[in-house]
Design an enzyme around this catalytic site. Structure first.
Site, PDB file in Angstrom:
ATOM      1  N   ARG A 275      36.106  30.791  35.931  1.00 14.50           N
ATOM      2  CA  ARG A 275      36.212  29.691  36.895  1.00 14.50           C
ATOM      3  C   ARG A 275      35.144  29.929  37.959  1.00 14.50           C
ATOM      4  O   ARG A 275      35.317  30.788  38.824  1.00 14.50           O
ATOM      5  CB  ARG A 275      37.617  29.726  37.510  1.00 14.50           C
ATOM      6  CG  ARG A 275      38.034  28.491  38.282  1.00 14.50           C
ATOM      7  CD  ARG A 275      39.223  28.795  39.180  1.00 14.50           C
ATOM      8  NE  ARG A 275      38.785  29.513  40.359  1.00 14.50           N
ATOM      9  CZ  ARG A 275      39.540  30.355  41.059  1.00 14.50           C
ATOM     10  NH1 ARG A 275      40.793  30.592  40.718  1.00 14.50           N
ATOM     11  NH2 ARG A 275      39.056  30.975  42.126  1.00 14.50           N
ATOM     12  N   HIS A 279      39.738  27.722  43.080  1.00 17.00           N
ATOM     13  CA  HIS A 279      40.886  27.273  42.281  1.00 17.00           C
ATOM     14  C   HIS A 279      41.040  25.754  42.413  1.00 17.00           C
ATOM     15  O   HIS A 279      41.132  25.032  41.422  1.00 17.00           O
ATOM     16  CB  HIS A 279      42.153  27.984  42.735  1.00 17.00           C
ATOM     17  CG  HIS A 279      43.396  27.420  42.134  1.00 17.00           C
ATOM     18  ND1 HIS A 279      43.696  27.550  40.801  1.00 17.00           N
ATOM     19  CD2 HIS A 279      44.388  26.678  42.680  1.00 17.00           C
ATOM     20  CE1 HIS A 279      44.833  26.926  40.548  1.00 17.00           C
ATOM     21  NE2 HIS A 279      45.268  26.384  41.668  1.00 17.00           N
ATOM     22  N   TYR A 288      38.916  36.677  48.158  1.00 17.47           N
ATOM     23  CA  TYR A 288      39.533  37.627  47.220  1.00 17.47           C
ATOM     24  C   TYR A 288      38.639  38.043  46.054  1.00 17.47           C
ATOM     25  O   TYR A 288      39.054  38.822  45.208  1.00 17.47           O
ATOM     26  CB  TYR A 288      40.856  37.067  46.682  1.00 17.47           C
ATOM     27  CG  TYR A 288      40.750  35.694  46.031  1.00 17.47           C
ATOM     28  CD1 TYR A 288      40.336  35.563  44.705  1.00 17.47           C
ATOM     29  CD2 TYR A 288      41.054  34.534  46.735  1.00 17.47           C
ATOM     30  CE1 TYR A 288      40.246  34.316  44.102  1.00 17.47           C
ATOM     31  CE2 TYR A 288      40.955  33.280  46.151  1.00 17.47           C
ATOM     32  CZ  TYR A 288      40.545  33.175  44.836  1.00 17.47           C
ATOM     33  OH  TYR A 288      40.445  31.942  44.240  1.00 17.47           O
TER      34      TYR A 288
HETATM   35  C1  LIG Z   1      55.785  26.769  37.730  1.00 17.71           C
HETATM   36  C2  LIG Z   1      54.689  26.837  38.740  1.00 17.71           C
HETATM   37  N1  LIG Z   1      54.560  27.953  39.504  1.00 17.71           N
HETATM   38  C3  LIG Z   1      53.566  28.023  40.417  1.00 17.71           C
HETATM   39  C4  LIG Z   1      52.687  26.985  40.582  1.00 17.71           C
HETATM   40  C5  LIG Z   1      51.550  27.090  41.604  1.00 17.71           C
HETATM   41  N2  LIG Z   1      50.282  27.262  40.894  1.00 17.71           N
HETATM   42  C6  LIG Z   1      49.436  26.223  40.722  1.00 17.71           C
HETATM   43  S1  LIG Z   1      48.065  26.663  39.858  1.00 17.71           S
HETATM   44  C7  LIG Z   1      48.584  28.257  39.699  1.00 17.71           C
HETATM   45  C8  LIG Z   1      47.745  29.280  38.980  1.00 17.71           C
HETATM   46  C9  LIG Z   1      47.513  28.959  37.534  1.00 17.71           C
HETATM   47  O1  LIG Z   1      46.579  29.843  36.990  1.00 17.71           O
HETATM   48  P1  LIG Z   1      46.104  29.713  35.497  1.00 17.71           P
HETATM   49  O2  LIG Z   1      47.270  29.495  34.610  1.00 17.71           O
HETATM   50  O3  LIG Z   1      45.249  30.894  35.213  1.00 17.71           O
HETATM   51  O4  LIG Z   1      45.246  28.368  35.470  1.00 17.71           O
HETATM   52  P2  LIG Z   1      43.898  28.022  36.254  1.00 17.71           P
HETATM   53  O5  LIG Z   1      44.303  27.375  37.546  1.00 17.71           O
HETATM   54  O6  LIG Z   1      43.145  29.285  36.445  1.00 17.71           O
HETATM   55  O7  LIG Z   1      43.171  27.040  35.401  1.00 17.71           O
HETATM   56  C10 LIG Z   1      49.823  28.431  40.342  1.00 17.71           C
HETATM   57  C11 LIG Z   1      50.532  29.711  40.409  1.00 17.71           C
HETATM   58  C12 LIG Z   1      52.871  25.826  39.784  1.00 17.71           C
HETATM   59  N3  LIG Z   1      52.070  24.778  39.880  1.00 17.71           N
HETATM   60  N4  LIG Z   1      53.867  25.795  38.862  1.00 17.71           N
END
Ligand SMILES: Cc1ncc(C[n+]2csc(CCOP(=O)(O)OP(=O)(O)O)c2C)c(N)n1
Ligand SMILES: [Mg+2]
Length: 382
Positions: A275, A279, A288
Site C-alpha cells: 500500500r 490507509h 508508523y
Molecule cells: C470488523 C471490523 N473491524 C475493524 C474495522 C476497522 N478497520 C477498517 S480497515 C481496517 C484494516 C484492514 O486491513 P487489511 O485487511 O490489511 O486491508 P487494507 O486496508 O490494508 O486494504 C480496520 C481494522 C472494520 N472496518 N471492521
C-alpha cells in the site's frame, strides 16, 4: 513445578515482537521489477496466448485506475469526498486478477478494489457516491456481478462462500472471488469461510492482497507464517504471487478460477504487494512507517515494470503512451465533474427500507426529525 519457577526459567516474549519465521518465501513472478519476462513452468501457459494488444490493455487499465484513484484523493482534499481509500501500488494485483474473471463470475470486494471495479465495467464515478456520503453503494451489484463495497472487515468472504455454495448447487460452472486484506486474515469470518468453502468444495478464490499493513499494524502482527500457507491447514492450496506483477497475478488467478470451475474447490491467492499511500485520507502513515520502506517498494512499481516490458519488446510506441496520457486527463475531468454534480440525498430516505411495512418507532423518529428540520428559520433545514 510452580508457576513462578516456569516464569523464571523461560521468560515470556511479547506477542508483538516476534517476526514470522519465513519472511521471504517463493513467490510466482513472470515479470521482474526491471520488466524482464521470466519463465515459469507451472504458470506460463495461462498467459502464453496473450497478445501485444492485450498487454497494452492491461497497461491502460492500470494507468487509468491510478489516474482515477489520484483524482479521488484530490477530491477528498478539496472537500468533495468525506473519505477515500487509495489503491496506489495495488494496481497489478487488482487488474491482473480482475482480467482473469469471466463476466458470469461474481466478485465480493472490500472498499479498495477500484481496479477490479474498473475491470467489471462499473463506471468509476459510481464508486464515489458512498465516499461523498450521498448513497450507500452506488451501483447495482447484479449489473456487473460486482458486489457493493464492504467495510466490515472480512465479512465478504462469508458472503462469497455462501454465494459459491449456491453456484455449485445450481450446477453452474462460474466461479466466485473474494478480495480481502492481510489484516482481514485475522478475522473469524475469514477462518469460517475457509472452513465452509473447503468442506463444501465451494468454487471460490480467496484473493488476499497482502499490502503489508492493516492501517498501522504490520503483517508480522497478523501471522506467524506466510499468509498463503494458512490454506494448507484448511485443506486447500495456497500460493503467493508477486502482486506488483500484472502478468503473474493474471496467470495465478486464472489457474485458481480454473480449479474452482473444475470442481476442485477453493484456492487462496496471496498477492504480495504494498500500500504505497495512506490507509485512507484520514490516515498519516509517516507516524508508523519509515520512508525507506515505501521507497524500496517504489522500485517495484507495477505500472513501471509493464511499461519497461512493453518498450523493450516493442509492443507499444510513443504514440500509445501519449494517447493514454490524454485519455487519463479526460477521465480525471469526467470524474471531477461527475462528483460535483452529484445531488444531495433526500434527508428522509434515512427512514426508508429498514422495515418493509413501516414501524411505529421509525414513524415517530421521522416526525421528530421533520419537526427539527422545520425549526430552522430559513426553511432549509440543518
Ligand atoms: C470488523 C471490523 N473491524 C475493524 C474495522 C476497522 N478497520 C477498517 S480497515 C481496517 C484494516 C484492514 O486491513 P487489511 O485487511 O490489511 O486491508 P487494507 O486496508 O490494508 O486494504 C480496520 C481494522 C472494520 N472496518 N471492521
Ligand atoms: Mg492490508
Amino acid at each position: 513445578m510452580t508457576v513462578e519457577s516456569t516464569a523464571a526459567r523461560k521468560p515470556r516474549r511479547s506477542a508483538g515482537t516476534r517476526k514470522s519465521p519465513s519472511t521471504k518465501p517463493e513467490l510466482v513472478q513472470l515479470l521482474t521489477p526491471e520488466g524482464k519476462r521470466v519463465k515459469n513452468a507451472e504458470y506460463d501457459k495461462y498467459v502464453a496466448d496473450i497478445t501485444p494488444e492485450e498487454l497494452r490493455g492491461l497497461y491502460r487499465d492500470m494507468v487509468l485506475t491510478r489516474r482515477f484513484d489520484a483524482e479521488a484523493t484530490s477530491l477528498q482534499r478539496q472537500g468533495e469526498l468525506g473519505l477515500w481509500a487509495s489503491l496506489l501500488g495495488q494496481e497489478a494485483a487488482q487488474i491482473g486478477s480482475g482480467r482473469a474473471l469471466r463476466d458470469d463470475d461474481y466478485v465480493f470486494p472490500t472498499y479498495r478494489e477500484h481496479g477490479v471495479a474498473w475491470c467489471r465495467g462499473v463506471d468509476p464515478t459510481n464508486l464515489l457516491g458512498m465516499f461523498r456520503g450521498v448513497n450507500n453503494g452506488g451501483w447495482d451489484p447484479n449489473g456487473n456481478n460486482f458486489h457493493l463495497y464492504t467495510i466490515v472487515i472480512g465479512s465478504q468472504t462469508l458472503h462469497a462462500t455462501g454465494y459459491a455454495m449456491g453456484v455449485a448447487k445450481d450446477g453452474a460452472d462460474s466461479a466466485v472471488i473474494a478480495y480481502f486484506g492481510d489484516g482481514a486474515s485475522s478475522q473469524g469470518d475469514v477462518a469460517e469461510s475457509f472452513t465452509f468453502s473447503a468442506v463444501y468444495n465451494a468454487p471460490v478464490v480467496f484473493f488476499c492482497q497482502n499490502n503489508q499493513w492493516a492501517i498501522s499494524e504490520p503483517t508480522e502482527k497478523q501471522t506467524r507464517v506466510p499468509l498463503y500457507q494458512r490454506a494448507q491447514g484448511f485443506g486447500f492450496p495456497g500460493v503467493r504471487v508477486d502482486g506488483n506483477d500484472v502478468l503473474a497475478s493474471l496467470a495465478v488467478t486464472k489457474w485458481a478460477l480454473e480449479r474452482a470451475r473444475g470442481g476442485e474447490g477453493p484456492t487462496l491467492v496471496e498477492a504480495y504487494t504494498y500500500r504505497m499511500g495512506a490507509h485512507t485520507t484520514s490516515d498519516d502513515p509517516s507516524k508508523y512507517r519509515a520512508d525507506e520502506e515505501r521507497e524500496a517498494w517504489e522500485a517495484k512499481d507495477p505500472i513501471l515494470r509493464l511499461r519497461r516490458y512493453l518498450e523493450a519488446s516493442n509492443h507499444a510506441d510513443e504514440g500509445f503512451f501519449a494517447e493514454l496520457e490524454t485519455e487519463s486527463e479526460a477521465l480525471g475531468r469526467r470524474v471531477r465533474e461527475a462528483v460535483r454534480a452529484m445531488p444531495d440525498p433526500d434527508r428522509f430516505a434515512l427512514f426508508e427500507h429498514a422495515y418493509a411495512d413501516g414501524h411505529a418507532l421509525v414513524d415517530e423518529e421521522r416526525a421528530e426529525f421533520a419537526a427539527y428540520q422545520a425549526s430552522f428559520t430559513d426553511g432549509e433545514g440543518a
